[in-house]
Design a protein around this motif. Structure first.
Motif, mmCIF file in Angstrom:
data_model
loop_
_atom_site.group_PDB
_atom_site.id
_atom_site.type_symbol
_atom_site.label_atom_id
_atom_site.label_comp_id
_atom_site.label_asym_id
_atom_site.label_seq_id
_atom_site.Cartn_x
_atom_site.Cartn_y
_atom_site.Cartn_z
ATOM 1 N N LEU A 1 5.730 12.246 7.983
ATOM 2 C CA LEU A 1 6.071 11.675 6.681
ATOM 3 C C LEU A 1 7.578 11.748 6.411
ATOM 4 O O LEU A 1 8.146 10.848 5.790
ATOM 5 N N LEU A 2 8.223 12.817 6.869
ATOM 6 C CA LEU A 2 9.675 12.920 6.703
ATOM 7 C C LEU A 2 10.394 11.841 7.512
ATOM 8 O O LEU A 2 11.387 11.255 7.051
ATOM 9 N N VAL A 3 9.901 11.573 8.715
ATOM 10 C CA VAL A 3 10.484 10.497 9.528
ATOM 11 C C VAL A 3 10.338 9.161 8.799
ATOM 12 O O VAL A 3 11.292 8.374 8.710
ATOM 13 N N VAL A 4 9.144 8.919 8.263
ATOM 14 C CA VAL A 4 8.909 7.679 7.506
ATOM 15 C C VAL A 4 9.827 7.611 6.299
ATOM 16 O O VAL A 4 10.418 6.564 5.997
ATOM 17 N N PRO B 1 0.782 -1.239 0.000
ATOM 18 C CA PRO B 1 0.000 0.000 0.000
ATOM 19 C C PRO B 1 0.817 1.294 0.000
ATOM 20 O O PRO B 1 0.245 2.374 -0.087
ATOM 21 N N ILE B 2 2.132 1.194 0.107
ATOM 22 C CA ILE B 2 2.959 2.392 0.290
ATOM 23 C C ILE B 2 2.796 3.392 -0.848
ATOM 24 O O ILE B 2 2.687 4.606 -0.621
ATOM 25 N N THR C 1 13.148 8.071 -1.968
ATOM 26 C CA THR C 1 12.986 8.836 -3.203
ATOM 27 C C THR C 1 11.513 9.013 -3.546
ATOM 28 O O THR C 1 11.079 10.100 -3.955
ATOM 29 N N LEU C 2 10.735 7.945 -3.372
ATOM 30 C CA LEU C 2 9.303 8.011 -3.662
ATOM 31 C C LEU C 2 8.605 9.034 -2.769
ATOM 32 O O LEU C 2 7.882 9.915 -3.253
ATOM 33 N N LYS D 1 13.453 6.858 7.187
ATOM 34 C CA LYS D 1 13.621 5.519 7.745
ATOM 35 C C LYS D 1 13.420 4.435 6.676
ATOM 36 O O LYS D 1 13.629 3.247 6.934
ATOM 37 N N SER D 2 12.989 4.861 5.481
ATOM 38 C CA SER D 2 12.773 3.916 4.384
ATOM 39 C C SER D 2 14.091 3.643 3.672
ATOM 40 O O SER D 2 15.099 4.333 3.878
#
Length: 298
Positions: free
Chosen positions: A149-152, A35-36, A162-163, A155-156
Motif C-alpha cells: 500500500l505504501l508503494v501504491v 474504486p480507489i 494524501t488519501l 506512486k499516486s
C-alpha cells in the motif's frame, strides 16, 4: 495511556472528517468506475501491525480475535448496508456529518441506540467459532500488505497519496487505541450499553473512559469541520428526521446481527484477518449497492 488514547482517537475523528471517510461514497464512486476511495477504506486497517508491535514492546501484548462467518454476520452486514444507503452515510460518516452540523444525523444515531437496546440480546451473533492465526504469520501478512500500500501511495499523485496515507493513519491510530480499550468503537459502546440495559446489570455498564473516547472522536471531527470551514448547522423537517431514524434503526439491527457496524468491521475485524469481518464487510458493500440502486430506480 488514557491521555494518549484520547489523543489518538481525536486524530481518527480529524482524519475521518477531512478525508470524508464514507463507505456509501466509496460504493458510489466505485460504481462510477473510481474504486480507489472504497479500496483505501477497506484496507485502512493494514497498519495495525505497528500498534500490535508497540503493545508487545510496552509489555501489554494484544491479540485481535478472529472468527468464522455465520449467517447472522452476513445478513447483518447486508441490512446495515441497506440502512446506510437510505441514510446517505455509513456509521463513521453519520458522526462526521453530525459534527458538521447536520442535525438529522442525530435521528440516525437515535435509531442505532434504539436497535441496540431492543435487539442486543435477541439478535446478537455468537460470533461463530473462533480460530487462531499464529502471531508471526498475522504480522507478516499485515506488514506485506502495508509495504504494498505504501508503494501504491507514493506512486499516486498528490491527492491520491494524501488519501492513502490518511486512511492508513486512521487504521494505525485505531490500533493504538485498541491497546487501551479493545471495544473502543462507537458500535462497540452501543452494544455494551444495550446489553447492560437489557440484562439489567449496572456492573456491566461501559466504563466512563469509553464515553471519554467517544467524546474525543466527535471532538476531533468538530475541530476538522471548523478548520476546513465545513461546519454549517442544517436543520431538517420531521419527515426527514423520521426517515433518518428508520435508516438508523436498520443500521442498528444490522450491526447487532453482525456484532458491529462498519467501524468495528473495518478497524478491528478486518485487521484481525477475521473471516466473519470480511463477510460482514463485503455484505455491507453489497447492501449499500442494493440500497443505492433501489433509490435510483424509484
Amino acid at each position: 495511556m488514557l491521555l494518549l488514547s484520547l489523543l489518538f482517537i481525536a486524530i481518527i475523528g480529524f482524519l475521518a472528517q477531512t478525508t470524508g471517510l464514507c463507505m456509501v461514497r466509496g460504493v458510489k464512486e466505485a460504481t462510477n468506475g473510481k474504486p480507489i476511495f472504497l479500496i483505501s477504506i477497506l484496507l485502512s486497517g493494514a497498519f495495525v501491525w505497528l500498534a500490535i508491535g508497540a503493545a508487545y514492546l510496552l509489555g501489554q501484548p494484544v491479540r485481535l480475535a478472529s472468527y468464522y462467518p455465520t449467517l447472522l454476520s452476513a445478513v447483518g452486514g447486508l441490512i446495515f448496508g441497506l440502512g446506510a444507503a437510505f441514510n446517505g452515510g455509513c456509521g463513521v460518516s453519520t458522526m462526521s456529518r453530525f459534527a458538521r452540523g447536520q442535525v438529522m444525523m442525530a435521528a440516525t444515531m437515535l435509531g442505532w441506540l434504539v436497535s441496540w437496546l431492543l435487539f442486543a440480546e435477541w439478535l446478537s451473533d455468537d460470533l461463530g467459532k473462533g480460530y487462531v492465526i499464529p502471531p508471526m504469520l498475522h504480522m507478516a501478512i499485515l506488514m506485506s500488505l502495508s509495504v504494498l500500500l505504501l508503494v501504491v501511495a507514493f506512486k499516486s499523485d498528490t491527492q491520491g497519496r494524501t488519501l492513502w496515507l490518511s486512511m492508513l493513519g486512521i487504521g494505525l491510530m485505531a490500533g493504538l487505541v485498541f491497546i487501551y480499550e479493545p471495544h473502543w468503537t462507537p458500535s462497540g459502546l452501543l452494544k455494551s450499553m444495550g446489553l447492560s440495559v437489557w440484562n439489567g446489570h449496572d456492573d456491566t455498564w461501559p466504563r466512563a473512559e469509553r464515553f471519554y473516547l467517544f467524546f474525543c472522536l466527535v471532538l476531533g471531527m468538530v475541530v476538522a469541520a471548523l478548520v476546513t470551514k465545513s461546519f454549517n448547522v442544517e436543520l431538517a423537517s420531521l419527515t426527514r428526521l423520521f426517515k433518518h431514524f428508520l435508516a438508523g434503526t436498520l443500521m442498528g439491527v444490522g450491526a447487532v446481527m453482525a456484532s458491529g457496524g462498519n467501524d468495528s468491521q473495518l478497524l478491528v475485524a478486518l485487521p484481525a484477518l477475521s473471516l466473519a469481518g470480511l463477510v460482514a464487510t463485503l455484505c455491507i458493500v453489497m447492501g449499500i449497492f442494493m440500497g443505492l440502486k433501489l433509490q435510483t430506480n424509484r
